[in-house]
Scaffold this motif. Structure first.
Motif, PDB file in Angstrom:
ATOM      1  N   VAL A 254      62.856  62.422  26.341  1.00  0.00           N
ATOM      2  CA  VAL A 254      63.595  62.019  25.146  1.00  0.00           C
ATOM      3  C   VAL A 254      64.142  63.217  24.370  1.00  0.00           C
ATOM      4  O   VAL A 254      65.277  63.179  23.877  1.00  0.00           O
ATOM      5  CB  VAL A 254      62.734  61.110  24.245  1.00  0.00           C
ATOM      6  N   LEU A 255      63.381  64.305  24.249  1.00  0.00           N
ATOM      7  CA  LEU A 255      63.861  65.449  23.472  1.00  0.00           C
ATOM      8  C   LEU A 255      65.000  66.168  24.177  1.00  0.00           C
ATOM      9  O   LEU A 255      65.903  66.703  23.528  1.00  0.00           O
ATOM     10  CB  LEU A 255      62.715  66.422  23.186  1.00  0.00           C
ATOM     11  N   ARG A 256      64.981  66.169  25.495  1.00  0.00           N
ATOM     12  CA  ARG A 256      66.087  66.784  26.240  1.00  0.00           C
ATOM     13  C   ARG A 256      67.358  65.941  26.103  1.00  0.00           C
ATOM     14  O   ARG A 256      68.446  66.468  25.860  1.00  0.00           O
ATOM     15  CB  ARG A 256      65.712  66.938  27.717  1.00  0.00           C
ATOM     16  N   THR A 257      67.208  64.627  26.264  1.00  0.00           N
ATOM     17  CA  THR A 257      68.386  63.761  26.261  1.00  0.00           C
ATOM     18  C   THR A 257      68.999  63.628  24.876  1.00  0.00           C
ATOM     19  O   THR A 257      70.220  63.545  24.734  1.00  0.00           O
ATOM     20  CB  THR A 257      68.012  62.372  26.807  1.00  0.00           C
ATOM     21  N   THR A 258      68.172  63.619  23.839  1.00  0.00           N
ATOM     22  CA  THR A 258      68.694  63.413  22.480  1.00  0.00           C
ATOM     23  C   THR A 258      69.081  64.723  21.794  1.00  0.00           C
ATOM     24  O   THR A 258      69.487  64.708  20.637  1.00  0.00           O
ATOM     25  CB  THR A 258      67.653  62.695  21.598  1.00  0.00           C
ATOM     26  N   ARG A 259      68.974  65.822  22.500  1.00  0.00           N
ATOM     27  CA  ARG A 259      69.317  67.119  21.911  1.00  0.00           C
ATOM     28  C   ARG A 259      70.719  67.124  21.327  1.00  0.00           C
ATOM     29  O   ARG A 259      70.985  67.678  20.262  1.00  0.00           O
ATOM     30  CB  ARG A 259      69.182  68.196  22.996  1.00  0.00           C
ATOM     31  N   PHE A 260      71.649  66.468  22.011  1.00  0.00           N
ATOM     32  CA  PHE A 260      73.044  66.520  21.566  1.00  0.00           C
ATOM     33  C   PHE A 260      73.299  65.701  20.301  1.00  0.00           C
ATOM     34  O   PHE A 260      74.324  65.869  19.646  1.00  0.00           O
ATOM     35  CB  PHE A 260      73.973  66.070  22.697  1.00  0.00           C
ATOM     36  N   LEU A 261      72.360  64.791  19.917  1.00  0.00           N
ATOM     37  CA  LEU A 261      72.571  63.996  18.712  1.00  0.00           C
ATOM     38  C   LEU A 261      72.590  64.863  17.462  1.00  0.00           C
ATOM     39  O   LEU A 261      73.183  64.490  16.447  1.00  0.00           O
ATOM     40  CB  LEU A 261      71.491  62.918  18.591  1.00  0.00           C
ATOM     41  N   GLU A 262      71.936  66.037  17.512  1.00  0.00           N
ATOM     42  CA  GLU A 262      71.979  66.939  16.369  1.00  0.00           C
ATOM     43  C   GLU A 262      73.372  67.517  16.154  1.00  0.00           C
ATOM     44  O   GLU A 262      73.682  68.009  15.062  1.00  0.00           O
ATOM     45  CB  GLU A 262      70.964  68.073  16.553  1.00  0.00           C
ATOM     46  N   THR A 263      74.212  67.417  17.188  1.00  0.00           N
ATOM     47  CA  THR A 263      75.601  67.865  17.063  1.00  0.00           C
ATOM     48  C   THR A 263      76.324  67.094  15.969  1.00  0.00           C
ATOM     49  O   THR A 263      77.230  67.623  15.314  1.00  0.00           O
ATOM     50  CB  THR A 263      76.344  67.670  18.398  1.00  0.00           C
ATOM     51  N   PHE A 264      75.933  65.846  15.767  1.00  0.00           N
ATOM     52  CA  PHE A 264      76.621  64.983  14.810  1.00  0.00           C
ATOM     53  C   PHE A 264      75.894  64.913  13.468  1.00  0.00           C
ATOM     54  O   PHE A 264      76.189  64.066  12.648  1.00  0.00           O
ATOM     55  CB  PHE A 264      76.771  63.582  15.400  1.00  0.00           C
TER      56      PHE A 264
ATOM     57  N   THR B 211      72.013  68.459   9.485  1.00  0.00           N
ATOM     58  CA  THR B 211      70.693  69.089   9.427  1.00  0.00           C
ATOM     59  C   THR B 211      69.926  68.797  10.707  1.00  0.00           C
ATOM     60  O   THR B 211      70.320  67.942  11.514  1.00  0.00           O
ATOM     61  CB  THR B 211      69.894  68.545   8.231  1.00  0.00           C
ATOM     62  N   GLU B 212      68.830  69.510  10.886  1.00  0.00           N
ATOM     63  CA  GLU B 212      67.955  69.215  12.002  1.00  0.00           C
ATOM     64  C   GLU B 212      67.341  67.829  11.810  1.00  0.00           C
ATOM     65  O   GLU B 212      67.042  67.414  10.695  1.00  0.00           O
ATOM     66  CB  GLU B 212      66.848  70.263  12.105  1.00  0.00           C
ATOM     67  N   LEU B 213      67.160  67.126  12.912  1.00  0.00           N
ATOM     68  CA  LEU B 213      66.617  65.776  12.847  1.00  0.00           C
ATOM     69  C   LEU B 213      65.087  65.852  12.899  1.00  0.00           C
ATOM     70  O   LEU B 213      64.518  66.284  13.916  1.00  0.00           O
ATOM     71  CB  LEU B 213      67.154  64.944  14.007  1.00  0.00           C
ATOM     72  N   PRO B 214      64.398  65.455  11.830  1.00  0.00           N
ATOM     73  CA  PRO B 214      62.945  65.641  11.763  1.00  0.00           C
ATOM     74  C   PRO B 214      62.180  64.911  12.842  1.00  0.00           C
ATOM     75  O   PRO B 214      61.117  65.355  13.277  1.00  0.00           O
ATOM     76  CB  PRO B 214      62.581  65.124  10.368  1.00  0.00           C
ATOM     77  N   TRP B 215      62.706  63.787  13.305  1.00  0.00           N
ATOM     78  CA  TRP B 215      61.990  63.020  14.320  1.00  0.00           C
ATOM     79  C   TRP B 215      61.963  63.714  15.675  1.00  0.00           C
ATOM     80  O   TRP B 215      61.208  63.319  16.564  1.00  0.00           O
ATOM     81  CB  TRP B 215      62.605  61.625  14.452  1.00  0.00           C
TER      82      TRP B 215
ATOM     83  N   SER C 297      57.127  61.242  18.095  1.00  0.00           N
ATOM     84  CA  SER C 297      57.849  60.915  16.860  1.00  0.00           C
ATOM     85  C   SER C 297      59.271  60.453  17.177  1.00  0.00           C
ATOM     86  O   SER C 297      59.825  59.591  16.488  1.00  0.00           O
ATOM     87  CB  SER C 297      57.877  62.119  15.918  1.00  0.00           C
ATOM     88  N   ALA C 298      59.875  61.015  18.223  1.00  0.00           N
ATOM     89  CA  ALA C 298      61.225  60.596  18.618  1.00  0.00           C
ATOM     90  C   ALA C 298      61.229  59.146  19.098  1.00  0.00           C
ATOM     91  O   ALA C 298      62.110  58.356  18.726  1.00  0.00           O
ATOM     92  CB  ALA C 298      61.765  61.515  19.700  1.00  0.00           C
ATOM     93  N   ILE C 299      60.243  58.785  19.921  1.00  0.00           N
ATOM     94  CA  ILE C 299      60.161  57.403  20.409  1.00  0.00           C
ATOM     95  C   ILE C 299      59.866  56.448  19.261  1.00  0.00           C
ATOM     96  O   ILE C 299      60.415  55.339  19.192  1.00  0.00           O
ATOM     97  CB  ILE C 299      59.080  57.281  21.509  1.00  0.00           C
ATOM     98  N   GLU C 300      59.018  56.878  18.336  1.00  0.00           N
ATOM     99  CA  GLU C 300      58.699  56.032  17.183  1.00  0.00           C
ATOM    100  C   GLU C 300      59.961  55.747  16.366  1.00  0.00           C
ATOM    101  O   GLU C 300      60.210  54.599  15.952  1.00  0.00           O
ATOM    102  CB  GLU C 300      57.638  56.721  16.319  1.00  0.00           C
ATOM    103  N   GLU C 301      60.763  56.789  16.133  1.00  0.00           N
ATOM    104  CA  GLU C 301      62.009  56.607  15.388  1.00  0.00           C
ATOM    105  C   GLU C 301      62.982  55.718  16.141  1.00  0.00           C
ATOM    106  O   GLU C 301      63.633  54.837  15.575  1.00  0.00           O
ATOM    107  CB  GLU C 301      62.646  57.981  15.122  1.00  0.00           C
ATOM    108  N   TRP C 302      63.079  55.923  17.448  1.00  0.00           N
ATOM    109  CA  TRP C 302      64.032  55.196  18.290  1.00  0.00           C
ATOM    110  C   TRP C 302      63.704  53.702  18.335  1.00  0.00           C
ATOM    111  O   TRP C 302      64.602  52.868  18.357  1.00  0.00           O
ATOM    112  CB  TRP C 302      63.981  55.802  19.690  1.00  0.00           C
ATOM    113  N   THR C 303      62.430  53.383  18.357  1.00  0.00           N
ATOM    114  CA  THR C 303      62.040  51.979  18.496  1.00  0.00           C
ATOM    115  C   THR C 303      61.880  51.258  17.161  1.00  0.00           C
ATOM    116  O   THR C 303      61.724  50.029  17.143  1.00  0.00           O
ATOM    117  CB  THR C 303      60.712  51.875  19.274  1.00  0.00           C
ATOM    118  N   THR C 304      61.908  51.986  16.055  1.00  0.00           N
ATOM    119  CA  THR C 304      61.754  51.345  14.743  1.00  0.00           C
ATOM    120  C   THR C 304      63.049  51.411  13.933  1.00  0.00           C
ATOM    121  O   THR C 304      63.714  50.395  13.727  1.00  0.00           O
ATOM    122  CB  THR C 304      60.598  51.987  13.960  1.00  0.00           C
ATOM    123  N   ASN C 305      63.426  52.604  13.504  1.00  0.00           N
ATOM    124  CA  ASN C 305      64.634  52.750  12.686  1.00  0.00           C
ATOM    125  C   ASN C 305      65.903  52.868  13.512  1.00  0.00           C
ATOM    126  O   ASN C 305      66.994  52.554  13.049  1.00  0.00           O
ATOM    127  CB  ASN C 305      64.505  53.973  11.772  1.00  0.00           C
TER     128      ASN C 305
END
Length: 402
Positions: A266-276, A279-283, A289-297
């Motif tokens: 997940v951290l490798r694949t979502t790396r590019f989302l910070e491009t948009f 700020t740095e994405l805390p999740w 924490s990335a999976i928790e954010e992805w499946t909830t918010n």
């Protein structure tokens, strides 16, 4: 005399067609050659599993959404598959002369013997538009102008149309569509009413690309109402069967295992989302924490993923049916986060347990079992009587012979 009851519960206007959406999302650390080859392998697997469609995206920057020409992917996938339909998901029409784009689609239509579909969009990534000197604020108007030319060109008609970015003079393709009904065309829709409005104006299908986003999901019914009204105003009938809804999915035998699969990359694949993001994405601090954010918010641009069991997927699709009022096709969006074998297993689980639920594939099997169960006393009684009769008959015959 007993009779069979063939009634069964069914969600109103539930999807009866299923496909996959391959943007794709490939981590930068991976081998790009293998990643593209695996996308073609997925098309083969989807064909074998009975999926109805597969869509390939078009992107030219960020390094993650690696397919730059959906037409090239369709040409390769068309030779590897037998029955599945193949779509551009979507063609960024602002980047192409309408005649050249229509010609490529029509040629592919013949090469695949009528299995091609065309998805239309303005182009998602502002970095793509920047490299071509296109102002993002003009892209939706450019898409509207392109559709004015593309729709008749795909029907084999002649088009004369001049805008500030293309000039067609008695333009006509050398080919007509493979099938008399033409090539299915859908317009991408996310948040703005542009897509559903243009689709209604030209009598085209709708491709809702962000159903995982809560705001977009809650707006599905309103978007369809807009589409219906515009279609009626322009003499078209809005068909829910031509509406496709997209949501990211990963399935396993348990929710914990599905989440564990996704944590792998997940951290490798979502790396590019910070491009948009400014700020740095805390999740993104840990995979958990990335999976928790992805499946909830939900994640930026992606929304919430369905990460769990086939029953979880059924529940979520039924929610989308209720929110939207019904649609014809559900598209399983693939996020390349899980190990390769787990990705394939997820698709197998979806085909094995989710698709049959909505297609009512087992309705008669369930009816047959229920009928046998409700009549078990009669059937078992007759079977016991037959056994007793045969026992008496053949026992008597045997003693007489001796």
């Amino acid at each position: 005399m007993s009779s069979r009851n063939n009634s069964f519960h069914e969600a109103p206007s539930a999807p009866i067609r299923f496909g996959a959406f391959i943007a794709p999302f490939h981590p930068l650390e991976g081998n790009p050659t293998l990643q593209l080859r695996r996308d073609l392998e997925l098309a083969e697997l989807l064909d074998e599993l009975g999926f109805d469609e597969v869509w390939f995206g078009e992107h030219h920057s960020t390094g993650v959404e690696l397919i730059m020409s959906p037409e090239v992917m369709i040409a390769a996938a068309g030779e590897r598959t037998k029955r599945i339909r193949l779509g551009t998901g979507v063609s960024s029409v602002c980047y192409h002369n309408p005649l050249i784009l229509a010609n490529r689609i029509l040629q592919l239509d013949h090469m695949t013997q009528g299995r091609v579909m065309m998805g239309i969009g303005p182009g998602q990534l502002p970095s793509d538009a920047f490299m071509m000197g296109i102002e993002p604020r003009k892209q939706r108007d450019m898409m509207a102008e392109a559709i004015e030319a593309l729709v008749p060109l795909l029907r084999g008609e002649t088009v004369t149309l001049k805008t500030d970015w293309f000039d067609l003079r008695e333009a006509q393709s050398q080919l007509r569509p493979f099938n008399p009904n033409g090539i299915p065309v859908a317009v991408g829709s996310v948040f703005s009413p542009t897509g559903v409005t243009l689709a209604g104006r030209h009598g085209l299908g709708v491709l809702s690309l962000a159903a995982g986003d809560q705001r977009a999901a809650n707006g599905l019914a309103a978007a369809w109402a807009t589409h219906e009204k515009v279609a009626a105003d322009h003499g078209h009938v809005a068909e829910r069967e031509s509406w496709r809804v997209v949501n990211q999915i990963h399935l396993s035998t348990s929710t914990s295992r599905a989440r564990e699969d996704l944590e792998f990359g997940v951290l490798r694949t979502t790396r590019f989302l910070e491009t948009f993001s400014d700020t740095e994405l805390p999740w993104r601090s840990t995979p958990h924490s990335a999976i928790e954010e992805w499946t909830t918010n939900g994640l930026p641009s992606w929304g919430k993923i369905i990460a769990g069991t086939p029953q979880d997927a059924i529940h979520r699709i039924e929610e989308l049916v209720d929110k939207s009022g019904g649609f014809g096709t559900f598209l399983y969006s693939i996020a390349d986060c899980a190990p390769w074998d787990a990705t394939k297993r997820s698709l197998e689980l979806f085909a094995e347990y989710v698709m049959p639920h909505f297609k009512r594939a087992n309705a008669n099997r369930e009816s047959s079992l229920a009928w046998a169960h409700s009549n078990r006393a009669l059937h078992l009684g007759e079977m016991a009587a037959a056994i007793d009769e045969a026992t008496n008959k053949y026992s008597h015959s045997s003693s007489h012979s001796s």
